[in-house]
Scaffold this motif. Structure first.
Motif, PDB file in Angstrom:
ATOM      1  N   VAL A 199      12.308 -21.619 -10.020  1.00 53.79           N
ATOM      2  CA  VAL A 199      10.874 -21.849 -10.168  1.00 53.79           C
ATOM      3  C   VAL A 199      10.547 -22.030 -11.648  1.00 53.79           C
ATOM      4  N   LEU A 200      10.117 -23.224 -12.024  1.00 46.65           N
ATOM      5  CA  LEU A 200       9.651 -23.469 -13.383  1.00 46.65           C
ATOM      6  C   LEU A 200       8.175 -23.084 -13.479  1.00 46.65           C
ATOM      7  N   GLY A 201       7.734 -22.750 -14.681  1.00 44.77           N
ATOM      8  CA  GLY A 201       6.342 -22.317 -14.839  1.00 44.77           C
ATOM      9  C   GLY A 201       6.039 -21.108 -13.985  1.00 44.77           C
ATOM     10  N   ALA A 202       6.984 -20.169 -13.955  1.00 46.82           N
ATOM     11  CA  ALA A 202       6.962 -19.102 -12.951  1.00 46.82           C
ATOM     12  C   ALA A 202       5.819 -18.120 -13.100  1.00 46.82           C
ATOM     13  N   ALA A 203       5.196 -18.030 -14.277  1.00 49.29           N
ATOM     14  CA  ALA A 203       4.152 -17.022 -14.489  1.00 49.29           C
ATOM     15  C   ALA A 203       2.761 -17.504 -14.110  1.00 49.29           C
TER      16      ALA A 203
ATOM     17  N   LYS B 277      10.657 -15.888  -1.357  1.00 48.05           N
ATOM     18  CA  LYS B 277      11.220 -14.623  -0.879  1.00 48.05           C
ATOM     19  C   LYS B 277      10.865 -14.383   0.583  1.00 48.05           C
ATOM     20  N   ALA B 278       9.641 -14.718   0.968  1.00 50.49           N
ATOM     21  CA  ALA B 278       9.232 -14.537   2.363  1.00 50.49           C
ATOM     22  C   ALA B 278      10.069 -15.388   3.302  1.00 50.49           C
ATOM     23  N   HIS B 279      10.587 -16.514   2.808  1.00 51.00           N
ATOM     24  CA  HIS B 279      11.451 -17.380   3.607  1.00 51.00           C
ATOM     25  C   HIS B 279      12.922 -16.989   3.499  1.00 51.00           C
ATOM     26  N   GLY B 280      13.223 -15.923   2.772  1.00 50.53           N
ATOM     27  CA  GLY B 280      14.600 -15.442   2.714  1.00 50.53           C
ATOM     28  C   GLY B 280      15.443 -16.035   1.612  1.00 50.53           C
ATOM     29  N   ALA B 281      14.822 -16.609   0.590  1.00 52.18           N
ATOM     30  CA  ALA B 281      15.569 -17.241  -0.495  1.00 52.18           C
ATOM     31  C   ALA B 281      15.893 -16.256  -1.607  1.00 52.18           C
ATOM     32  N   ARG B 282      16.865 -16.627  -2.418  1.00 48.54           N
ATOM     33  CA  ARG B 282      17.097 -15.982  -3.703  1.00 48.54           C
ATOM     34  C   ARG B 282      16.292 -16.763  -4.742  1.00 48.54           C
ATOM     35  N   VAL B 283      15.604 -16.073  -5.651  1.00 46.78           N
ATOM     36  CA  VAL B 283      14.680 -16.738  -6.571  1.00 46.78           C
ATOM     37  C   VAL B 283      15.094 -16.489  -8.021  1.00 46.78           C
ATOM     38  N   ILE B 284      15.195 -17.580  -8.775  1.00 46.46           N
ATOM     39  CA  ILE B 284      15.395 -17.518 -10.216  1.00 46.46           C
ATOM     40  C   ILE B 284      14.123 -18.049 -10.871  1.00 46.46           C
ATOM     41  N   ALA B 285      13.407 -17.183 -11.572  1.00 44.10           N
ATOM     42  CA  ALA B 285      12.157 -17.557 -12.227  1.00 44.10           C
ATOM     43  C   ALA B 285      12.445 -17.998 -13.653  1.00 44.10           C
ATOM     44  N   VAL B 286      11.935 -19.173 -14.025  1.00 43.72           N
ATOM     45  CA  VAL B 286      12.100 -19.697 -15.371  1.00 43.72           C
ATOM     46  C   VAL B 286      10.729 -19.693 -16.039  1.00 43.72           C
ATOM     47  N   VAL B 287      10.626 -19.024 -17.194  1.00 45.55           N
ATOM     48  CA  VAL B 287       9.309 -18.778 -17.790  1.00 45.55           C
ATOM     49  C   VAL B 287       9.367 -18.925 -19.303  1.00 45.55           C
TER      50      VAL B 287
ATOM     51  N   ALA C 200      11.087 -11.919  -7.964  1.00 45.37           N
ATOM     52  CA  ALA C 200      12.123 -12.731  -8.606  1.00 45.37           C
ATOM     53  C   ALA C 200      13.412 -11.924  -8.750  1.00 45.37           C
ATOM     54  N   ASP C 201      14.516 -12.518  -8.345  1.00 46.33           N
ATOM     55  CA  ASP C 201      15.815 -11.840  -8.454  1.00 46.33           C
ATOM     56  C   ASP C 201      16.365 -11.925  -9.870  1.00 46.33           C
ATOM     57  N   GLU C 202      16.086 -13.051 -10.547  1.00 45.07           N
ATOM     58  CA  GLU C 202      16.518 -13.236 -11.925  1.00 45.07           C
ATOM     59  C   GLU C 202      15.378 -13.907 -12.693  1.00 45.07           C
TER      60      GLU C 202
ATOM     61  N   GLY D  79      19.234 -23.964 -23.574  1.00 42.34           N
ATOM     62  CA  GLY D  79      20.300 -23.327 -22.817  1.00 42.34           C
ATOM     63  C   GLY D  79      19.865 -22.730 -21.496  1.00 42.34           C
ATOM     64  N   TRP D  80      18.592 -22.913 -21.098  1.00 39.18           N
ATOM     65  CA  TRP D  80      18.153 -22.283 -19.856  1.00 39.18           C
ATOM     66  C   TRP D  80      18.908 -22.826 -18.646  1.00 39.18           C
ATOM     67  N   GLY D  81      19.240 -24.114 -18.684  1.00 38.53           N
ATOM     68  CA  GLY D  81      19.986 -24.693 -17.563  1.00 38.53           C
ATOM     69  C   GLY D  81      21.371 -24.090 -17.434  1.00 38.53           C
ATOM     70  N   ASP D  82      22.043 -23.829 -18.570  1.00 35.88           N
ATOM     71  CA  ASP D  82      23.362 -23.185 -18.533  1.00 35.88           C
ATOM     72  C   ASP D  82      23.258 -21.791 -17.916  1.00 35.88           C
ATOM     73  N   ARG D  83      22.186 -21.091 -18.254  1.00 36.27           N
ATOM     74  CA  ARG D  83      21.991 -19.749 -17.704  1.00 36.27           C
ATOM     75  C   ARG D  83      21.811 -19.810 -16.189  1.00 36.27           C
ATOM     76  N   VAL D  84      21.053 -20.792 -15.704  1.00 32.60           N
ATOM     77  CA  VAL D  84      20.873 -20.960 -14.254  1.00 32.60           C
ATOM     78  C   VAL D  84      22.212 -21.293 -13.593  1.00 32.60           C
ATOM     79  N   ARG D  85      22.991 -22.176 -14.212  1.00 29.65           N
ATOM     80  CA  ARG D  85      24.291 -22.504 -13.626  1.00 29.65           C
ATOM     81  C   ARG D  85      25.207 -21.277 -13.587  1.00 29.65           C
ATOM     82  N   ASP D  86      25.155 -20.455 -14.625  1.00 25.29           N
ATOM     83  CA  ASP D  86      25.943 -19.224 -14.613  1.00 25.29           C
ATOM     84  C   ASP D  86      25.519 -18.319 -13.449  1.00 25.29           C
ATOM     85  N   LEU D  87      24.216 -18.209 -13.235  1.00 28.94           N
ATOM     86  CA  LEU D  87      23.704 -17.324 -12.185  1.00 28.94           C
ATOM     87  C   LEU D  87      23.979 -17.854 -10.790  1.00 28.94           C
ATOM     88  N   THR D  88      24.341 -19.140 -10.691  1.00 29.89           N
ATOM     89  CA  THR D  88      24.656 -19.719  -9.378  1.00 29.89           C
ATOM     90  C   THR D  88      26.145 -20.036  -9.251  1.00 29.89           C
ATOM     91  N   GLY D  89      26.952 -19.376 -10.071  1.00 30.19           N
ATOM     92  CA  GLY D  89      28.396 -19.569  -9.989  1.00 30.19           C
ATOM     93  C   GLY D  89      28.845 -20.960 -10.364  1.00 30.19           C
TER      94      GLY D  89
END
Length: 321
Positions: A143-147, A159-169, A183-185, A192-202
């Motif tokens: 989620v971009l613009g998460a705040a 989350k209500a639909h059962g997803a894992r959520v990565i908030a980008v802010v 938000a889970d992360e 470098g935010w994209g690299d961090r998301v890729r790390d968090l998604t294996g």
């Protein structure tokens, strides 16, 4: 009655509180307003930059809740009933008249302020995640613009639909707030935010990216999609409307999906009731719409200035004195 009137298309500075006649309610549902949502379309319309472009003077306000004063007999609404309405304009006032097809009942579990928060952002994101992105339980949603209002509603609904959520802010000090919403992360929107998301998604990337921002973040949002991922375009709060070479879509097997809720319900009006029913089911299972800031009606320009400056976490509402 009192209302906030746009006197010139110069943004919040072109607004003034005035005494105006009550709206004509022939064929419409007349509502005593209790709370009005403060949303990005209200800001855009005050500059004349929204797809709906009334000429001044007019009363803005696309989200209202309140009590029915009168209604057409065939509408199914009765005086005294608690309702919410997607009013498009007119909501920054003590009374508003709205077509019956844009009025919906408020369940007893919600107060007026929460219900005012439930309208555009939550309707848009339930439509976007369920119908446009085809979100499945267990998928990862970035989620971009998460705040902001769109971002916080996306976190809760994903989350209500059962997803894992990565908030980008981008904002400082929002991490605890976003984690409390589910938000889970939380990842800072910085180099470098994209690299961090890729790390968090294996290294694989996310199945869904929700982008209400556009601008410079768009290219990296495309890069963090997993194969068969879906990027959901909600708007362009960042200003610039991005472009994309279609070979990237083709060879990476990804989808770019638009979710323009207001345009959709103009051609599919039954969707409003369907999405409202889905949102109420989420509420009955524990979701609570976010209301973090409250302003009296006469401070509507301040509320929109704060929204424009990125000072509102979650959702702001106007309340009657």
């Amino acid at each position: 009655m009192r209302a906030v009137v746009v006197t010139e298309l110069s943004g919040p500075g072109g607004m003034a509180v005035r005494d105006v006649p009550e709206p004509s309610a022939e064929g419409l549902v007349l509502i005593d307003v209790e709370a009005s949502g403060v949303c990005f379309p209200d800001l855009l319309i005050s500059y004349g930059k929204y797809q709906l472009r009334p000429e001044p003077p007019f009363v803005p306000g696309a989200e209202v809740t309140g009590v029915v004063v009168s209604a057409p007999a065939v509408s199914g609404f009765e005086p005294g009933q608690r309702v919410l309405a997607a009013s498009q304009v007119g909501g920054y006032a003590e009374k508003v008249a709205v077509p019956p097809e844009r009025v919906l009942p408020i369940p007893p579990i919600l107060g007026f302020e929460e219900a005012a928060s439930l309208i555009i952002n939550y309707q848009t994101m339930e439509f976007a995640l369920e119908r446009r992105a085809r979100l499945r339980s267990g998928e990862t949603v970035v989620v971009l613009g998460a705040a902001g209002g769109v971002g916080t509603s996306t976190i809760q609904l994903a989350k209500a639909h059962g997803a894992r959520v990565i908030a980008v802010v981008r904002r400082d000090g929002a991490e605890n707030f976003l984690r409390e919403l589910g938000a889970d992360e939380v990842v800072r929107l910085a180099d470098g935010w994209g690299d961090r998301v890729r790390d968090l998604t294996g290294g694989r990337g996310a199945q869904i990216v929700v982008d209400p921002v556009g601008g410079e973040a768009f290219d990296e949002a495309v890069r963090v999609l997993a194969p068969e991922g879906r990027l959901v375009v909600i708007g362009f709060a960042g200003g610039a409307i991005p472009e994309l070479r279609m070979n990237r879509v083709l060879f990476r097997n990804i989808s770019i999906v638009g979710a323009a809720w207001g345009e959709f319900i103009r051609t599919e009006p039954n969707a409003l009731e369907e999405v409202h029913a889905a949102l109420i089911r989420h509420v009955e299972r524990g979701l609570r719409p976010v209301v973090t800031s409250r302003y009296p009606l006469e401070r509507a320009p301040d509320a929109l200035r704060d929204l424009e400056a990125g000072l509102v976490l979650g959702k702001a509402v106007l309340v009657q004195d």
